[in-house]
Design an enzyme around this catalytic site. Structure first.
Site, PDB file in Angstrom:
ATOM      1  N   LYS A  75     -17.743  28.031 -30.364  1.00  0.00           N
ATOM      2  CA  LYS A  75     -18.134  27.363 -29.101  1.00  0.00           C
ATOM      3  C   LYS A  75     -17.455  27.925 -27.867  1.00  0.00           C
ATOM      4  O   LYS A  75     -16.289  28.304 -27.872  1.00  0.00           O
ATOM      5  CB  LYS A  75     -17.812  25.857 -29.186  1.00  0.00           C
ATOM      6  CG  LYS A  75     -18.711  25.071 -30.095  1.00  0.00           C
ATOM      7  CD  LYS A  75     -20.184  25.103 -29.694  1.00  0.00           C
ATOM      8  CE  LYS A  75     -20.444  24.247 -28.475  1.00  0.00           C
ATOM      9  NZ  LYS A  75     -20.214  22.823 -28.738  1.00  0.00           N
ATOM     10  N   GLN A 103      -7.183  -2.712   3.562  1.00  0.00           N
ATOM     11  CA  GLN A 103      -6.195  -1.843   2.935  1.00  0.00           C
ATOM     12  C   GLN A 103      -6.792  -1.093   1.734  1.00  0.00           C
ATOM     13  O   GLN A 103      -6.295  -0.037   1.358  1.00  0.00           O
ATOM     14  CB  GLN A 103      -5.000  -2.698   2.503  1.00  0.00           C
ATOM     15  CG  GLN A 103      -3.906  -1.950   1.813  1.00  0.00           C
ATOM     16  CD  GLN A 103      -2.644  -2.778   1.699  1.00  0.00           C
ATOM     17  OE1 GLN A 103      -1.998  -3.096   2.698  1.00  0.00           O
ATOM     18  NE2 GLN A 103      -2.298  -3.172   0.490  1.00  0.00           N
ATOM     19  N   TYR A 127      -9.358  -7.450  11.867  1.00  0.00           N
ATOM     20  CA  TYR A 127      -8.659  -6.882  10.710  1.00  0.00           C
ATOM     21  C   TYR A 127      -8.489  -7.933   9.619  1.00  0.00           C
ATOM     22  O   TYR A 127      -8.199  -9.091   9.873  1.00  0.00           O
ATOM     23  CB  TYR A 127      -7.272  -6.335  11.105  1.00  0.00           C
ATOM     24  CG  TYR A 127      -6.543  -5.719   9.921  1.00  0.00           C
ATOM     25  CD1 TYR A 127      -6.767  -4.402   9.558  1.00  0.00           C
ATOM     26  CD2 TYR A 127      -5.694  -6.491   9.127  1.00  0.00           C
ATOM     27  CE1 TYR A 127      -6.146  -3.850   8.441  1.00  0.00           C
ATOM     28  CE2 TYR A 127      -5.066  -5.949   8.009  1.00  0.00           C
ATOM     29  CZ  TYR A 127      -5.299  -4.627   7.678  1.00  0.00           C
ATOM     30  OH  TYR A 127      -4.699  -4.086   6.572  1.00  0.00           O
ATOM     31  N   ASN A 167      -2.404  -2.870  12.747  1.00  0.00           N
ATOM     32  CA  ASN A 167      -3.866  -2.830  12.629  1.00  0.00           C
ATOM     33  C   ASN A 167      -4.474  -1.633  13.353  1.00  0.00           C
ATOM     34  O   ASN A 167      -5.342  -0.948  12.821  1.00  0.00           O
ATOM     35  CB  ASN A 167      -4.477  -4.124  13.159  1.00  0.00           C
ATOM     36  CG  ASN A 167      -3.996  -5.342  12.390  1.00  0.00           C
ATOM     37  OD1 ASN A 167      -3.306  -5.203  11.370  1.00  0.00           O
ATOM     38  ND2 ASN A 167      -4.344  -6.529  12.850  1.00  0.00           N
ATOM     39  N   ASN A 224     -17.641  26.361 -24.106  1.00  0.00           N
ATOM     40  CA  ASN A 224     -18.252  25.211 -23.435  1.00  0.00           C
ATOM     41  C   ASN A 224     -18.183  25.293 -21.911  1.00  0.00           C
ATOM     42  O   ASN A 224     -17.202  25.772 -21.360  1.00  0.00           O
ATOM     43  CB  ASN A 224     -17.566  23.921 -23.891  1.00  0.00           C
ATOM     44  CG  ASN A 224     -17.811  23.642 -25.368  1.00  0.00           C
ATOM     45  OD1 ASN A 224     -18.856  24.015 -25.898  1.00  0.00           O
ATOM     46  ND2 ASN A 224     -16.848  23.031 -26.021  1.00  0.00           N
ATOM     47  N   SER A 266       0.835  -1.209   0.000  1.00  0.00           N
ATOM     48  CA  SER A 266       0.000   0.000   0.000  1.00  0.00           C
ATOM     49  C   SER A 266       0.869   1.257   0.000  1.00  0.00           C
ATOM     50  O   SER A 266       0.360   2.370  -0.092  1.00  0.00           O
ATOM     51  CB  SER A 266      -0.941   0.009   1.207  1.00  0.00           C
ATOM     52  OG  SER A 266      -0.218  -0.163   2.415  1.00  0.00           O
ATOM     53  N   THR A 309     -40.835  22.848 -13.163  1.00  0.00           N
ATOM     54  CA  THR A 309     -41.098  21.465 -12.783  1.00  0.00           C
ATOM     55  C   THR A 309     -41.121  20.706 -14.104  1.00  0.00           C
ATOM     56  O   THR A 309     -41.590  21.243 -15.118  1.00  0.00           O
ATOM     57  CB  THR A 309     -42.455  21.298 -12.061  1.00  0.00           C
ATOM     58  OG1 THR A 309     -43.501  21.665 -12.962  1.00  0.00           O
ATOM     59  CG2 THR A 309     -42.542  22.161 -10.802  1.00  0.00           C
ATOM     60  N   SER A 332     -13.897  24.852 -28.581  1.00  0.00           N
ATOM     61  CA  SER A 332     -13.996  23.597 -29.311  1.00  0.00           C
ATOM     62  C   SER A 332     -12.852  23.548 -30.311  1.00  0.00           C
ATOM     63  O   SER A 332     -12.440  24.575 -30.859  1.00  0.00           O
ATOM     64  CB  SER A 332     -15.340  23.540 -30.040  1.00  0.00           C
ATOM     65  OG  SER A 332     -15.235  22.717 -31.187  1.00  0.00           O
TER      66      SER A 332
HETATM   67  N1  ARG Z   1      -1.037  -1.539   4.905  1.00  0.00           N
HETATM   68  C1  ARG Z   1      -2.044  -2.004   5.797  1.00  0.00           C
HETATM   69  C2  ARG Z   1      -3.375  -1.311   5.494  1.00  0.00           C
HETATM   70  O1  ARG Z   1      -3.372  -0.426   4.746  1.00  0.00           O
HETATM   71  C3  ARG Z   1      -1.639  -1.711   7.194  1.00  0.00           C
HETATM   72  C4  ARG Z   1      -2.116  -2.730   8.181  1.00  0.00           C
HETATM   73  C5  ARG Z   1      -1.496  -4.012   7.865  1.00  0.00           C
HETATM   74  N2  ARG Z   1      -1.716  -4.985   8.870  1.00  0.00           N
HETATM   75  C6  ARG Z   1      -1.489  -6.243   8.606  1.00  0.00           C
HETATM   76  N3  ARG Z   1      -1.653  -7.058   9.544  1.00  0.00           N
HETATM   77  N4  ARG Z   1      -1.158  -6.633   7.402  1.00  0.00           N
HETATM   78  O2  ARG Z   1      -4.405  -1.681   5.995  1.00  0.00           O
END
Ligand code: ARG
Length: 466
Positions: free
Chosen positions: A296, A335, A330, A123, A298, A36, A168, A290
């Site tokens: 035009k 994510q 979790y 988490n 727009n 992520s 309306t 345009s």
């Molecule tokens: N990158 C994870 C998220 O966005 C963070 C938490 C990850 N926890 C785990 N046990 N993999 O949710």
């Protein structure tokens, strides 16, 4: 920020913080797919803020020494600076912003850094970071809603007497004022403000201390962390704390609704700026040409505000879909919450800001609006005149309908009618009836609470300005 490098890219794989139990590394494709970091990097300030509060608490409760906490705090602040200046080397092998910062901290300060994650899991950490991030963004969004509301209120103040047709079924219906129409948007935005305030309250809950899901055996002080980070409340259940994303859904729902409001507003601007309506002219700063048709001009801004509503509604749907099948607590599925939230934030913030600048820049064509508000839009006024002369409303409706039919067939409009024309349809029409046939006087008579009459709207404007 710097581009993210792939693990091994430099030859020296950084020590992975959490893979000690594994014999081999991950496939690079899996690493890239599951990370992520590319998007949660935007929460680095919140991650650092949360970690500093956590470290101070660990020192206060004697789990860390004061010296260790000071080293951690200093190290984290330096890391913040490195990221700010684009000097931080992001590595996809770190998975997310939490591990990226922690690894760098350990590289900088050694064993004290290895103590930061005591009594904490990613988490509860990620739940904290997202809440901190969203709380800040909600404040900014509330500010922008306020800006748009005030812009519309100010503009309405100038148009209390600007008559236009209300519609309306997109058919001219009855006269209203531009101010009254604009204040309808203000009511919508007032409800939006309420929804975002509620979303903010549900976001303002401190989850840290929930650990992975079952809190910790160490003597932490959650109240201290909540106080330090200015949270109104502390989550009451550690399982809920790490699995709850209702606050994100609340935010996305409020975002989807305000986006729908901006979209409806945009549709009116698209219509009003067409030659068919001719109610407004969009200044050059806000319109596009345009590539083929030289004439035009727009209303792209309005069109795209309208279209981007699709993304925000999509963000809400995606979030609900992610959540619907999840067992407690979790799951990595969670994510996927962040990009939905970020996308909605990135979409509605500029839309609100641009709309607040767009409205005051428009040039309204009072003459076109007034002339569209006259004619058959006055038919209900005639029927209500007859009601005052004790004609039952259904009967009055019939009388005026036949008057309208006859006038249309003759290629005339209601304003062309004389007292004699009225008289032929109903004896109850007296000489004062012809005075009804003006949009301005129709507007003035619509003075019931919540109506469009200038003095009623002026009163509402005073209330709104308080
Ligand atoms: N990158 C994870 C998220 O966005 C963070 C938490 C990850 N926890 C785990 N046990 N993999 O949710």
């Amino acid at each position: 920020m710097k581009p993210i490098s792939r693990s091994h890219a430099s030859g020296a794989k950084p020590a992975n913080l959490i893979r000690s139990r594994f014999k081999s590394g991950r496939l690079p494709e899996v690493e890239a797919f599951t990370a992520s970091l590319p998007f949660d990097r935007r929460m680095y300030r919140h991650d650092i803020r949360g970690s500093i509060a956590h470290a101070r608490m660990l020192a206060r409760t004697g789990i860390l020494s004061r010296r260790e906490a000071r080293m951690i705090e200093r190290g984290l602040n330096q890391i913040g600076g490195e990221i700010e200046r684009g000097q931080f080397r992001f590595d996809i092998g770190d998975e997310d912003i939490h591990l990226a910062i922690e690894r760098r901290l350990i590289a900088k300060i050694g064993d004290a850094g290895r103590k930061l994650h005591t009594a904490r899991s990613r988490n509860d950490q990620v739940a904290l970071d997202l809440r901190l991030y969203l709380r800040d963004e909600l404040d900014e969004i509330l500010r922008r809603i306020e800006e748009l509301r005030s812009a519309l209120i100010r503009l309405a103040g100038k148009h209390v007497e600007t008559v236009m047709p209300g519609y309306t079924h997109l058919q001219r219906a009855q006269p209203v004022s531009l101010a009254h129409h604009l204040l309808a948007y203000v009511e919508m935005l007032t409800r939006d403000r309420e929804r975002f305030q509620q979303a903010r309250q549900r976001t303002d809950v401190m989850p840290l201390g929930a650990g992975a899901l079952a809190a910790t055996t160490l003597p932490i002080d959650r109240k201290m962390v909540a106080h330090e980070l200015r949270f109104a409340r502390i989550s009451a259940n550690s399982i809920d704390a790490v699995s709850d994303r209702d606050f994100a859904v609340d935010f996305l729902a409020a975002a989807a609704i305000v986006a729908v409001h901006l979209s409806r507003m945009s549709t009116e601007l698209v219509l009003w700026s067409s030659a068919e309506f001719g109610f407004v002219e969009i200044p050059d700063e806000f319109s596009t040409g345009s590539s083929m048709m030289p004439q035009k001009k727009n209303p792209d801004l309005a069109e795209l505000v309208r279209a981007k509503t699709g993304r925000v509604v999509g963000d809400l749907m995606a979030m609900l879909t992610v959540l619907k099948g999840l067992p407690l607590a979790y799951n990595s599925d969670l994510q996927e919450d962040k990009e939905r939230v970020f996308d909605a934030v990135d979409t509605i913030k500029p839309a609100l800001e641009l709309m607040a600048r767009f409205w005051p820049a428009l040039r309204f064509n009072h003459i076109a609006m007034r002339s569209a508000a006259g004619g058959f839009a006055l038919a209900t006024d005639l029927a209500e005149y007859l009601v005052r002369r004790h004609v039952p409303f259904r009967r009055a409706h019939e009388i005026v309908a036949s008057l309208v039919r006859e006038t249309t067939d003759a290629g005339r409009t209601l304003e062309d009618l004389t007292f004699d024309d009225l008289r032929r349809h109903a004896g109850e029409f007296k000489s004062d009836a012809a005075a009804l046939l003006s949009a301005d006087s129709s507007l003035r008579r619509r003075s019931v609470l919540g109506g469009p009459a200038p003095q009623t709207v002026a009163r509402r404007l005073r209330e709104l300005k308080e």
